[in-house]
Design a protein around this motif. Structure first.
Motif, PDB file in Angstrom:
ATOM      1  N   TYR A 187       0.772  -1.240   0.000  1.00  0.00           N
ATOM      2  CA  TYR A 187       0.000   0.000   0.000  1.00  0.00           C
ATOM      3  C   TYR A 187       0.807   1.296   0.000  1.00  0.00           C
ATOM      4  CZ  TYR A 187      -3.855  -3.118   1.218  1.00  0.00           C
ATOM      5  OH  TYR A 187      -4.788  -4.111   1.205  1.00  0.00           O
ATOM      6  N   TYR A 188       2.039   1.301   0.493  1.00  0.00           N
ATOM      7  CA  TYR A 188       2.738   2.565   0.684  1.00  0.00           C
ATOM      8  C   TYR A 188       3.274   3.117  -0.634  1.00  0.00           C
ATOM      9  CZ  TYR A 188       3.037   1.571   5.773  1.00  0.00           C
ATOM     10  OH  TYR A 188       2.766   1.305   7.090  1.00  0.00           O
ATOM     11  N   GLY A 189       3.220   4.418  -0.739  1.00  0.00           N
ATOM     12  CA  GLY A 189       3.753   5.130  -1.896  1.00  0.00           C
ATOM     13  C   GLY A 189       3.503   6.618  -1.726  1.00  0.00           C
ATOM     14  N   ASP A 190       3.829   7.383  -2.738  1.00  0.00           N
ATOM     15  CA  ASP A 190       3.677   8.831  -2.700  1.00  0.00           C
ATOM     16  C   ASP A 190       2.188   9.184  -2.696  1.00  0.00           C
ATOM     17  OD1 ASP A 190       3.605  11.568  -3.129  1.00  0.00           O
ATOM     18  OD2 ASP A 190       5.176  11.557  -4.659  1.00  0.00           O
ATOM     19  N   PRO A 191       1.659   9.731  -1.571  1.00  0.00           N
ATOM     20  CA  PRO A 191       0.217   9.992  -1.499  1.00  0.00           C
ATOM     21  C   PRO A 191      -0.251  11.095  -2.431  1.00  0.00           C
ATOM     22  CG  PRO A 191       1.331  10.836   0.459  1.00  0.00           C
ATOM     23  CD  PRO A 191       2.358  10.059  -0.317  1.00  0.00           C
ATOM     24  N   ARG A 192       0.658  11.819  -3.076  1.00  0.00           N
ATOM     25  CA  ARG A 192       0.251  12.790  -4.086  1.00  0.00           C
ATOM     26  C   ARG A 192      -0.052  12.112  -5.424  1.00  0.00           C
ATOM     27  NH1 ARG A 192       3.162  15.958  -0.605  1.00  0.00           N
ATOM     28  NH2 ARG A 192       2.359  18.065  -0.313  1.00  0.00           N
ATOM     29  N   PHE A 193       0.271  10.826  -5.518  1.00  0.00           N
ATOM     30  CA  PHE A 193       0.038  10.093  -6.764  1.00  0.00           C
ATOM     31  C   PHE A 193      -0.924   8.930  -6.588  1.00  0.00           C
ATOM     32  CE2 PHE A 193       3.633  12.556  -7.894  1.00  0.00           C
ATOM     33  CZ  PHE A 193       3.717  12.587  -9.271  1.00  0.00           C
ATOM     34  N   ILE A 194      -1.009   8.388  -5.377  1.00  0.00           N
ATOM     35  CA  ILE A 194      -1.891   7.236  -5.130  1.00  0.00           C
ATOM     36  C   ILE A 194      -2.664   7.475  -3.840  1.00  0.00           C
ATOM     37  CG2 ILE A 194      -0.360   5.610  -6.312  1.00  0.00           C
ATOM     38  CD1 ILE A 194       0.380   4.604  -3.436  1.00  0.00           C
ATOM     39  N   ASP A 195      -3.766   6.743  -3.697  1.00  0.00           N
ATOM     40  CA  ASP A 195      -4.541   6.795  -2.458  1.00  0.00           C
ATOM     41  C   ASP A 195      -4.005   5.722  -1.511  1.00  0.00           C
ATOM     42  OD1 ASP A 195      -6.266   8.840  -3.292  1.00  0.00           O
ATOM     43  OD2 ASP A 195      -7.544   7.403  -4.356  1.00  0.00           O
ATOM     44  N   VAL A 196      -3.409   6.162  -0.418  1.00  0.00           N
ATOM     45  CA  VAL A 196      -2.888   5.237   0.587  1.00  0.00           C
ATOM     46  C   VAL A 196      -3.874   5.199   1.752  1.00  0.00           C
ATOM     47  CG1 VAL A 196      -0.938   4.665   2.076  1.00  0.00           C
ATOM     48  CG2 VAL A 196      -0.543   5.895  -0.076  1.00  0.00           C
ATOM     49  N   PRO A 197      -4.399   4.022   2.119  1.00  0.00           N
ATOM     50  CA  PRO A 197      -5.387   3.954   3.200  1.00  0.00           C
ATOM     51  C   PRO A 197      -4.729   4.046   4.577  1.00  0.00           C
ATOM     52  CG  PRO A 197      -4.957   1.748   2.373  1.00  0.00           C
ATOM     53  CD  PRO A 197      -4.160   2.697   1.500  1.00  0.00           C
ATOM     54  N   THR A 198      -4.034   5.157   4.815  1.00  0.00           N
ATOM     55  CA  THR A 198      -3.240   5.283   6.037  1.00  0.00           C
ATOM     56  C   THR A 198      -4.098   5.200   7.286  1.00  0.00           C
ATOM     57  OG1 THR A 198      -1.729   6.717   4.791  1.00  0.00           O
ATOM     58  CG2 THR A 198      -1.507   6.694   7.190  1.00  0.00           C
ATOM     59  N   GLU A 199      -5.211   5.897   7.292  1.00  0.00           N
ATOM     60  CA  GLU A 199      -6.070   5.899   8.479  1.00  0.00           C
ATOM     61  C   GLU A 199      -6.551   4.490   8.808  1.00  0.00           C
ATOM     62  OE1 GLU A 199     -10.243   7.961  10.072  1.00  0.00           O
ATOM     63  OE2 GLU A 199      -9.309   8.628   8.189  1.00  0.00           O
ATOM     64  N   GLU A 200      -6.937   3.753   7.783  1.00  0.00           N
ATOM     65  CA  GLU A 200      -7.415   2.385   8.005  1.00  0.00           C
ATOM     66  C   GLU A 200      -6.279   1.466   8.442  1.00  0.00           C
ATOM     67  OE1 GLU A 200     -10.229   4.505   5.391  1.00  0.00           O
ATOM     68  OE2 GLU A 200      -8.059   4.219   5.376  1.00  0.00           O
ATOM     69  N   LEU A 201      -5.099   1.625   7.838  1.00  0.00           N
ATOM     70  CA  LEU A 201      -3.963   0.783   8.211  1.00  0.00           C
ATOM     71  C   LEU A 201      -3.560   0.977   9.671  1.00  0.00           C
ATOM     72  CD1 LEU A 201      -1.759   1.245   5.018  1.00  0.00           C
ATOM     73  CD2 LEU A 201      -2.761  -0.920   5.790  1.00  0.00           C
ATOM     74  N   LEU A 202      -3.762   2.191  10.194  1.00  0.00           N
ATOM     75  CA  LEU A 202      -3.350   2.494  11.560  1.00  0.00           C
ATOM     76  C   LEU A 202      -4.493   2.373  12.565  1.00  0.00           C
ATOM     77  CD1 LEU A 202      -1.053   5.607  10.963  1.00  0.00           C
ATOM     78  CD2 LEU A 202      -0.392   3.206  11.195  1.00  0.00           C
ATOM     79  N   SER A 203      -5.645   1.926  12.133  1.00  0.00           N
ATOM     80  CA  SER A 203      -6.793   1.864  13.036  1.00  0.00           C
ATOM     81  C   SER A 203      -6.683   0.680  13.993  1.00  0.00           C
ATOM     82  CB  SER A 203      -8.085   1.742  12.229  1.00  0.00           C
ATOM     83  OG  SER A 203      -8.173   0.469  11.612  1.00  0.00           O
ATOM     84  N   PRO A 204      -7.165   0.828  15.228  1.00  0.00           N
ATOM     85  CA  PRO A 204      -7.187  -0.309  16.161  1.00  0.00           C
ATOM     86  C   PRO A 204      -8.001  -1.478  15.631  1.00  0.00           C
ATOM     87  CG  PRO A 204      -7.528   1.758  17.332  1.00  0.00           C
ATOM     88  CD  PRO A 204      -7.599   2.080  15.863  1.00  0.00           C
ATOM     89  N   ALA A 205      -9.063  -1.190  14.898  1.00  0.00           N
ATOM     90  CA  ALA A 205      -9.907  -2.273  14.385  1.00  0.00           C
ATOM     91  C   ALA A 205      -9.142  -3.149  13.394  1.00  0.00           C
ATOM     92  CB  ALA A 205     -11.149  -1.681  13.725  1.00  0.00           C
ATOM     93  N   TYR A 206      -8.339  -2.515  12.540  1.00  0.00           N
ATOM     94  CA  TYR A 206      -7.565  -3.293  11.570  1.00  0.00           C
ATOM     95  C   TYR A 206      -6.504  -4.132  12.282  1.00  0.00           C
ATOM     96  CZ  TYR A 206      -4.587  -4.359   7.546  1.00  0.00           C
ATOM     97  OH  TYR A 206      -3.849  -5.010   6.596  1.00  0.00           O
ATOM     98  N   ALA A 207      -5.859  -3.566  13.284  1.00  0.00           N
ATOM     99  CA  ALA A 207      -4.861  -4.332  14.038  1.00  0.00           C
ATOM    100  C   ALA A 207      -5.515  -5.524  14.741  1.00  0.00           C
ATOM    101  CB  ALA A 207      -4.162  -3.434  15.054  1.00  0.00           C
ATOM    102  N   GLU A 208      -6.712  -5.314  15.266  1.00  0.00           N
ATOM    103  CA  GLU A 208      -7.417  -6.409  15.937  1.00  0.00           C
ATOM    104  C   GLU A 208      -7.755  -7.524  14.951  1.00  0.00           C
ATOM    105  OE1 GLU A 208     -11.401  -7.047  18.745  1.00  0.00           O
ATOM    106  OE2 GLU A 208     -10.719  -5.033  18.195  1.00  0.00           O
ATOM    107  N   LEU A 209      -8.042  -7.137  13.719  1.00  0.00           N
ATOM    108  CA  LEU A 209      -8.340  -8.111  12.675  1.00  0.00           C
ATOM    109  C   LEU A 209      -7.105  -8.924  12.304  1.00  0.00           C
ATOM    110  CD1 LEU A 209     -10.817  -8.792  10.749  1.00  0.00           C
ATOM    111  CD2 LEU A 209      -9.696  -7.291   9.099  1.00  0.00           C
ATOM    112  N   ARG A 210      -5.954  -8.257  12.281  1.00  0.00           N
ATOM    113  CA  ARG A 210      -4.715  -8.907  11.830  1.00  0.00           C
ATOM    114  C   ARG A 210      -4.004  -9.686  12.942  1.00  0.00           C
ATOM    115  NH1 ARG A 210      -2.364  -9.209   6.942  1.00  0.00           N
ATOM    116  NH2 ARG A 210      -0.585  -7.795   7.222  1.00  0.00           N
ATOM    117  N   ARG A 211      -4.209  -9.286  14.181  1.00  0.00           N
ATOM    118  CA  ARG A 211      -3.445  -9.850  15.300  1.00  0.00           C
ATOM    119  C   ARG A 211      -3.559 -11.375  15.407  1.00  0.00           C
ATOM    120  NH1 ARG A 211      -5.430  -6.528  19.175  1.00  0.00           N
ATOM    121  NH2 ARG A 211      -4.098  -4.819  18.477  1.00  0.00           N
ATOM    122  N   PRO A 212      -4.735 -11.983  15.175  1.00  0.00           N
ATOM    123  CA  PRO A 212      -4.825 -13.454  15.281  1.00  0.00           C
ATOM    124  C   PRO A 212      -3.996 -14.207  14.243  1.00  0.00           C
ATOM    125  CG  PRO A 212      -6.999 -12.445  15.477  1.00  0.00           C
ATOM    126  CD  PRO A 212      -6.070 -11.366  15.021  1.00  0.00           C
TER     127      PRO A 212
END
Length: 534
Positions: free
Chosen positions: A321-346
């Motif tokens: 997902y990472y790249g220059d946000p002036r050229f692509i849409d990076v879902p930074t807020e979602e990647l850093l959300s507690p809900a996403y971490a809870e989904l990935r942790r198991p």
């Protein structure tokens, strides 16, 4: 017990790679400069003292905390691709990857713009005040040191290891670093008079502004990116077959941005955006906050396994997902959300190491998405420096200058520094989030860090180390906040790092399951991982 004492102070602190740059930073503080003034002076000096690790032709991402505003700002000190740099251009020339070195991998020099922007927005001094010490080092010389001269098996980018390349391919580099065709000796006074003259041109432009600090800084930027220095850079690059031209230099801008941040157990941790690998540090924290790390024991086999597996998941998302946000849409807020971490942790198996690359789906609400496993590849290394400064008012700056190493690009005739080759970090697949495009900035590994606690400055830190940066600094941070180590002990504690995911640099390969562990970690801890795919 530590190898070095913990250094403490009340009026300011400067940490750099070379002792002379640290001295210069302290002198600026004593002259009344603030943390940003001191850091900019130290970084200019680093570019003279450690050209095998950083020069003005490279990059310098920064994080700055302003005591006046109480806010943290990020400076995007990252290079940009030339307008002629397209995937089609490289594939038509027969390249499957952007070359590792040489001017085809060169982008627009970003460090000078970043330093002047930091000075203008957050400093108090003139360019003449902060750059004169570096100019004097270049003009009068400094003792040649083993890191620059070599030999060293680790510092394979020192002058010693580049002699044949300089003599056969890069005569401008040979003229400077092999005077009279000879390798300088450690302790010899080494001078770079043409670089001193480059500094003098910049300072002359500032002085012509007749005391207006901002106008003087802008005049220096104009000379570097649109004036005489820019023309010399562009003429050399075009003559030697590179891509950046005068229009690319003239169009270059330094962006001051909001950082990304998460709170970890009461500590607000700040990083640069997804044009760097900085958010991966925060993703690791999000995953790890669901575990009782202290109960596992510092650098126990269970602790190392857990941190490593969390790193694999976070770095898989970096690749996806990472790249220059002036050229692509990076879902930074979602990647850093507690809900996403809870989904990935198991996905972290407490008993088994993952051998696949497993990016998630932060927008779709899924723990995994389809991904190819990484391939084996060879090691790649180059240099980087790091500078941290805090002043009496508790302004803080963390900067990771790097690039334009003498080992990877010839010094520009008459200037004299190389251009950075971080364009190699792009993917030639235009659909990749880090795919090459004209004017785009490559996803860089350079990743300074700032931490606040209870709204007050707590730490500024960083390291060299390419993809290892946000692994080693993560462990340092956890040593302090989870295991209550003094700062010096946290720095010196043995580290570990995964090579599981694709490298940011040429040839962008990975070594699935490979874990590098320092020899100081006890044998019985390391023995658990032998043959287990970690």
């Amino acid at each position: 017990m530590t190898f070095r004492p913990t250094i403490m102070g009340t009026h300011g602190m400067v940490a750099t790679e070379h002792y002379l740059s640290a001295l210069i930073g302290v002198q600026v503080l004593k002259q009344g400069g603030n943390a940003v003034d001191a850091a900019v002076a130290a970084i200019f000096a680093e570019g003279v003292l450690n050209p095998h690790m950083h020069t003005l032709g490279g990059e310098s991402p920064m994080l700055i905390y302003s005591a006046d505003t109480g806010r943290v700002s990020a400076i995007n000190g990252n290079t940009a691709a030339a307008q002629r740099a397209t995937p089609e251009w490289f594939t038509e020339q027969g390249f499957e990857l952007i070359p590792r070195d040489g001017l085809l991998a060169a982008g627009v020099p970003a460090a000078f713009g970043a330093l002047v922007t930091a000075l203008e927005r957050f400093g108090t001094m003139t360019l003449t005040q902060v750059a004169t010490p570096a100019m004097e080092l270049a003009r009068d010389g400094f003792p040649m040191h083993p890191g620059l001269r070599g030999p060293s098996d680790y510092l394979a980018f020192s002058i010693y290891h580049q002699q044949e390349k300089f003599q056969d391919r890069w005569p401008t580099s040979a003229q400077l670093y092999l005077p009279q065709g000879k390798l300088p000796e450690v302790g010899d006074v080494f001078r770079n008079p043409d670089l001193a003259q480059t500094f003098e041109r910049l300072l002359q432009a500032e002085r012509a502004a007749a005391g207006d600090r901002r106008a003087g800084l802008q005049a220096a930027l104009d000379v570097f990116y649109r004036g005489e220095i820019a023309r010399q850079i562009a003429d050399f690059v075009q003559r030697e077959g590179g891509l950046p031209d005068l229009a690319d230099l003239a169009a270059f801008e330094t962006h001051v941005e909001a950082p990304v941040t998460v709170n970890y157990r009461g500590y607000d941790v700040y990083k640069c955006g997804p044009w760097s690998q900085g958010p991966v540090f925060l993703q690791q924290l999000r995953l790890l906050e669901g575990f009782h790390l202290r109960d596992l024991g510092h650098n126990s086999s269970d602790y190392i396994h857990l941190v490593t597996e969390a790193s694999k998941l976070a770095f898989a998302d970096r690749e996806a997902y990472y790249g220059d946000p002036r050229f692509i849409d990076v879902p930074t807020e979602e990647l850093l959300s507690p809900a996403y971490a809870e989904l990935r942790r198991p996905l972290i198996d407490p008993d088994r190491a993952s051998l696949t690359l497993r990016p998630g789906d932060p927008l779709g609400g899924h723990a995994l998405r389809a991904a190819d496993a990484p391939l084996l590849g060879r090691e790649w290394q180059r240099g980087t420096v790091h500078v941290d400064v805090v002043d009496a008012q508790r302004n803080m700056i963390s900067a990771t200058p790097s690039g334009a190493w003498i080992a990877d690009s010839p010094v520009v005739e008459g200037i004299v520094f190389p251009l950075g080759t971080r364009i190699q970090m792009f993917d030639l697949d235009a659909a990749h989030p880090n795919g090459l495009a004209p004017g785009k900035r490559p996803r860089t590994t350079l990743t300074p860090s700032l931490v606040m606690r209870d709204g007050k400055p707590f730490m500024a830190f960083g390291t060299m180390g390419l993809d290892q940066q946000d692994q080693w600094t993560l462990q340092f941070f956890l040593n302090v906040v989870e295991f209550d180590m003094p700062v010096q002990a946290a720095i010196e504690a043995p580290k570990f790092s995964s090579k599981h995911f694709p490298s940011s640099t040429y040839p962008h390969a990975a070594e699935p399951g490979v874990l590098r562990v320092e020899g100081r970690i006890p044998y019985d801890v390391k023995a658990r991982f032998a043959g287990q795919g970690t």
